[in-house]
Motif scaffolding. Structure first.
Motif, PDB file in Angstrom:
ATOM      1  N   TYR A 116      -0.758   3.489 -17.036  1.00  0.00           N
ATOM      2  CA  TYR A 116      -0.200   4.689 -17.284  1.00  0.00           C
ATOM      3  C   TYR A 116       1.330   4.375 -17.496  1.00  0.00           C
ATOM      4  CZ  TYR A 116       1.759   9.249 -16.571  1.00  0.00           C
ATOM      5  OH  TYR A 116       2.446  10.458 -16.394  1.00  0.00           O
ATOM      6  N   TRP A 117       1.869   3.932 -16.447  1.00  0.00           N
ATOM      7  CA  TRP A 117       3.549   3.966 -16.691  1.00  0.00           C
ATOM      8  C   TRP A 117       3.755   3.091 -17.873  1.00  0.00           C
ATOM      9  CZ3 TRP A 117       6.109   7.632 -14.706  1.00  0.00           C
ATOM     10  CH2 TRP A 117       5.562   8.156 -13.604  1.00  0.00           C
ATOM     11  N   ALA A 118       3.254   2.123 -18.220  1.00  0.00           N
ATOM     12  CA  ALA A 118       3.837   1.353 -19.440  1.00  0.00           C
ATOM     13  C   ALA A 118       3.817   2.032 -20.480  1.00  0.00           C
ATOM     14  CB  ALA A 118       2.775  -0.150 -19.616  1.00  0.00           C
ATOM     15  N   GLU A 119       2.679   2.791 -20.765  1.00  0.00           N
ATOM     16  CA  GLU A 119       2.707   3.813 -22.022  1.00  0.00           C
ATOM     17  C   GLU A 119       3.364   4.892 -21.952  1.00  0.00           C
ATOM     18  OE1 GLU A 119      -1.455   4.957 -22.283  1.00  0.00           O
ATOM     19  OE2 GLU A 119      -2.153   2.948 -22.559  1.00  0.00           O
ATOM     20  N   LYS A 120       3.690   5.312 -20.571  1.00  0.00           N
ATOM     21  CA  LYS A 120       4.897   6.462 -20.359  1.00  0.00           C
ATOM     22  C   LYS A 120       6.155   6.142 -20.984  1.00  0.00           C
ATOM     23  CE  LYS A 120       6.246  10.484 -18.709  1.00  0.00           C
ATOM     24  NZ  LYS A 120       6.182  11.750 -19.537  1.00  0.00           N
ATOM     25  N   VAL A 121       6.502   4.856 -20.310  1.00  0.00           N
ATOM     26  CA  VAL A 121       7.964   4.386 -20.708  1.00  0.00           C
ATOM     27  C   VAL A 121       8.122   3.966 -22.289  1.00  0.00           C
ATOM     28  CG1 VAL A 121       9.420   2.760 -20.318  1.00  0.00           C
ATOM     29  CG2 VAL A 121       8.478   3.685 -18.302  1.00  0.00           C
ATOM     30  N   LYS A 122       6.993   3.444 -22.753  1.00  0.00           N
ATOM     31  CA  LYS A 122       6.893   3.076 -24.155  1.00  0.00           C
ATOM     32  C   LYS A 122       7.155   4.327 -25.065  1.00  0.00           C
ATOM     33  CE  LYS A 122       4.099   0.585 -27.506  1.00  0.00           C
ATOM     34  NZ  LYS A 122       2.857  -0.101 -27.958  1.00  0.00           N
ATOM     35  N   GLY A 123       6.642   5.206 -24.733  1.00  0.00           N
ATOM     36  CA  GLY A 123       6.644   6.534 -25.441  1.00  0.00           C
ATOM     37  C   GLY A 123       7.679   7.378 -25.379  1.00  0.00           C
ATOM     38  N   ASN A 124       8.407   7.170 -24.104  1.00  0.00           N
ATOM     39  CA  ASN A 124       9.754   7.623 -23.883  1.00  0.00           C
ATOM     40  C   ASN A 124      10.579   7.137 -24.628  1.00  0.00           C
ATOM     41  OD1 ASN A 124       8.825   9.580 -22.096  1.00  0.00           O
ATOM     42  ND2 ASN A 124       9.538   8.601 -20.235  1.00  0.00           N
ATOM     43  N   ARG A 125      10.607   5.544 -24.722  1.00  0.00           N
ATOM     44  CA  ARG A 125      11.658   5.150 -25.555  1.00  0.00           C
ATOM     45  C   ARG A 125      11.339   5.385 -27.113  1.00  0.00           C
ATOM     46  NH1 ARG A 125      12.953  -0.672 -22.638  1.00  0.00           N
ATOM     47  NH2 ARG A 125      14.801  -0.387 -24.043  1.00  0.00           N
ATOM     48  N   ALA A 126      10.052   5.410 -27.676  1.00  0.00           N
ATOM     49  CA  ALA A 126       9.801   5.707 -28.864  1.00  0.00           C
ATOM     50  C   ALA A 126      10.298   7.122 -29.455  1.00  0.00           C
ATOM     51  CB  ALA A 126       8.403   5.748 -29.153  1.00  0.00           C
ATOM     52  N   ARG A 127      10.319   8.029 -28.519  1.00  0.00           N
ATOM     53  CA  ARG A 127      11.014   9.538 -28.625  1.00  0.00           C
ATOM     54  C   ARG A 127      12.235   9.395 -28.762  1.00  0.00           C
ATOM     55  NH1 ARG A 127       9.634  12.080 -24.061  1.00  0.00           N
ATOM     56  NH2 ARG A 127      11.482  11.456 -23.080  1.00  0.00           N
ATOM     57  N   MET A 137       0.800  -1.196  -0.089  1.00  0.00           N
ATOM     58  CA  MET A 137       0.143  -0.221   0.149  1.00  0.00           C
ATOM     59  C   MET A 137       0.898   1.241  -0.018  1.00  0.00           C
ATOM     60  SD  MET A 137      -3.561   0.474   0.925  1.00  0.00           S
ATOM     61  CE  MET A 137      -4.434   1.902   0.651  1.00  0.00           C
ATOM     62  N   ASP A 138       0.364   2.200  -0.719  1.00  0.00           N
ATOM     63  CA  ASP A 138       1.354   3.484  -1.028  1.00  0.00           C
ATOM     64  C   ASP A 138       1.142   4.336   0.356  1.00  0.00           C
ATOM     65  OD1 ASP A 138       2.874   5.636  -1.870  1.00  0.00           O
ATOM     66  OD2 ASP A 138       1.341   5.963  -3.681  1.00  0.00           O
ATOM     67  N   ARG A 167       2.148  12.149  -3.594  1.00  0.00           N
ATOM     68  CA  ARG A 167       2.798  11.460  -4.730  1.00  0.00           C
ATOM     69  C   ARG A 167       2.890  12.342  -5.820  1.00  0.00           C
ATOM     70  NH1 ARG A 167       5.971   8.149  -4.277  1.00  0.00           N
ATOM     71  NH2 ARG A 167       4.637   6.503  -3.295  1.00  0.00           N
ATOM     72  N   SER A 168       1.937  13.399  -6.047  1.00  0.00           N
ATOM     73  CA  SER A 168       2.067  14.183  -7.293  1.00  0.00           C
ATOM     74  C   SER A 168       3.293  15.286  -6.849  1.00  0.00           C
ATOM     75  CB  SER A 168       0.804  15.016  -7.407  1.00  0.00           C
ATOM     76  OG  SER A 168       0.761  15.752  -8.234  1.00  0.00           O
ATOM     77  N   ASP A 169       3.461  15.747  -5.722  1.00  0.00           N
ATOM     78  CA  ASP A 169       4.534  16.581  -5.351  1.00  0.00           C
ATOM     79  C   ASP A 169       5.814  16.125  -5.611  1.00  0.00           C
ATOM     80  OD1 ASP A 169       2.502  18.708  -4.705  1.00  0.00           O
ATOM     81  OD2 ASP A 169       2.559  18.266  -2.483  1.00  0.00           O
ATOM     82  N   ASN A 170       6.042  14.801  -5.130  1.00  0.00           N
ATOM     83  CA  ASN A 170       7.146  14.192  -5.347  1.00  0.00           C
ATOM     84  C   ASN A 170       7.660  14.120  -6.634  1.00  0.00           C
ATOM     85  OD1 ASN A 170       7.731  13.678  -2.601  1.00  0.00           O
ATOM     86  ND2 ASN A 170       7.185  11.501  -2.656  1.00  0.00           N
ATOM     87  N   MET A 171       6.478  13.609  -7.466  1.00  0.00           N
ATOM     88  CA  MET A 171       6.867  13.544  -8.819  1.00  0.00           C
ATOM     89  C   MET A 171       7.238  14.699  -9.538  1.00  0.00           C
ATOM     90  SD  MET A 171       6.856  10.388  -9.354  1.00  0.00           S
ATOM     91  CE  MET A 171       6.697   9.978 -11.089  1.00  0.00           C
ATOM     92  N   ARG A 172       6.482  15.919  -9.143  1.00  0.00           N
ATOM     93  CA  ARG A 172       6.782  17.043  -9.817  1.00  0.00           C
ATOM     94  C   ARG A 172       8.146  17.535  -9.334  1.00  0.00           C
ATOM     95  NH1 ARG A 172       3.149  19.671  -7.305  1.00  0.00           N
ATOM     96  NH2 ARG A 172       1.430  18.894  -8.641  1.00  0.00           N
ATOM     97  N   ALA A 173       8.644  17.234  -8.415  1.00  0.00           N
ATOM     98  CA  ALA A 173      10.095  17.738  -7.929  1.00  0.00           C
ATOM     99  C   ALA A 173      11.193  17.056  -8.653  1.00  0.00           C
ATOM    100  CB  ALA A 173       9.912  17.390  -6.292  1.00  0.00           C
ATOM    101  N   ILE A 174      10.929  15.864  -9.265  1.00  0.00           N
ATOM    102  CA  ILE A 174      12.000  15.295 -10.126  1.00  0.00           C
ATOM    103  C   ILE A 174      12.483  15.939 -11.343  1.00  0.00           C
ATOM    104  CG2 ILE A 174      12.584  13.384 -11.470  1.00  0.00           C
ATOM    105  CD1 ILE A 174      10.509  11.744  -9.934  1.00  0.00           C
ATOM    106  N   ARG A 175      13.643  16.223 -11.214  1.00  0.00           N
ATOM    107  CA  ARG A 175      14.106  17.222 -12.219  1.00  0.00           C
ATOM    108  C   ARG A 175      14.312  16.616 -13.649  1.00  0.00           C
ATOM    109  NH1 ARG A 175      16.773  21.736 -10.078  1.00  0.00           N
ATOM    110  NH2 ARG A 175      18.382  21.849 -11.862  1.00  0.00           N
ATOM    111  N   SER A 219       0.846   0.674  -8.911  1.00  0.00           N
ATOM    112  CA  SER A 219      -0.293   1.361  -9.161  1.00  0.00           C
ATOM    113  C   SER A 219      -0.180   1.724 -10.352  1.00  0.00           C
ATOM    114  CB  SER A 219      -0.509   2.193  -8.078  1.00  0.00           C
ATOM    115  OG  SER A 219       0.270   3.305  -8.131  1.00  0.00           O
ATOM    116  N   ASN A 220      -1.159   2.084 -11.081  1.00  0.00           N
ATOM    117  CA  ASN A 220      -1.486   2.637 -12.249  1.00  0.00           C
ATOM    118  C   ASN A 220      -0.665   2.134 -13.568  1.00  0.00           C
ATOM    119  OD1 ASN A 220      -2.754   4.660 -13.894  1.00  0.00           O
ATOM    120  ND2 ASN A 220      -1.714   6.327 -13.075  1.00  0.00           N
TER     121      ASN A 220
END
Length: 137
Positions: free
Chosen positions: A84-95, A1-2, A9-17, A80-81
Motif C-alpha cells: 500500500y505505502w509503496a503504491e501511495k508514495v509512487k502515486g504521489n510522486r507521479a502526481r 510490533m505496532d 493508527r487510523s486516528d493518527n493518520m487522519r490527524a496529519i494535516r 506493515s502494509n
C-alpha cells in the motif's frame, strides 16, 4: 510490533494535516519577515494548489513531506502494509511530476523543496524563492 491498534493508527493518520503544516508556516513566516509579499496560499485555480504562489512572477512553490513524497534521503517505508505505502508514495510522486509539468506548460516556474531542506536550511530555501521571484533585467 505496532503498539497501536488499527483504530488508533487510523486516528493518527487522519490527524496529519495536508496544508498549513509547521513546515509550510515556517516558510511563509520567513517570506513575510523578508518582505516577500503578494503570494497566495493554496490557490484553487492552479494545478496541485501550490503551498505558495506568486502570480505576478508565475512562481509556484511546493514543500514536499519527506514521508508522503518518498524523499531519497529520509524516507523509511513502514514495516506493515508495504505494498500500500509503496503504491501511495509512487502515486504521489507521479502526481507531483504531472502537476509540475502542467504548471511549466502554462509558463510557471516550479520550485519543490523537501521538508528536511526547510528544517535544516530555511534561509537558503527563502533565498532561492527570492532569487526566482526577482525580475530579470
Amino acid at each position: 510490533m505496532d503498539r497501536l491498534s488499527a483504530e488508533e493508527r487510523s486516528d493518527n493518520m487522519r490527524a496529519i494535516r495536508s496544508s498549513d503544516t509547521r513546515i509550510e508556516l515556517a516558510v511563509r513566516r520567513a517570506l513575510w519577515a523578508r518582505k516577500q509579499r503578494g503570494y497566495r496560499v493554496h490557490p484553487k485555480g492552479l494545478p496541485g494548489k501550490p503551498d505558495v504562489a506568486f502570480f505576478g512572477a508565475k512562481l509556484a512553490v511546493f514543500i514536499d513531506g519527506c514521508f508522503w513524497h518518498g524523499c531519497s534521503e529520509c524516507y523509511s517505508a513502514p514495516k506493515s502494509n508495504r505494498k500500500y505505502w509503496a503504491e501511495k508514495v509512487k502515486g504521489n510522486r507521479a502526481r507531483d511530476e504531472r502537476v509540475s509539468s502542467e504548471l511549466r506548460s502554462r509558463g510557471w516556474t516550479v520550485l519543490r523543496f523537501w521538508e528536511h531542506e526547510v528544517e535544516h536550511d530555511l534561509d537558503r530555501v527563502v533565498a532561492v524563492i527570492e532569487r526566482e521571484r526577482a525580475p530579470t533585467l
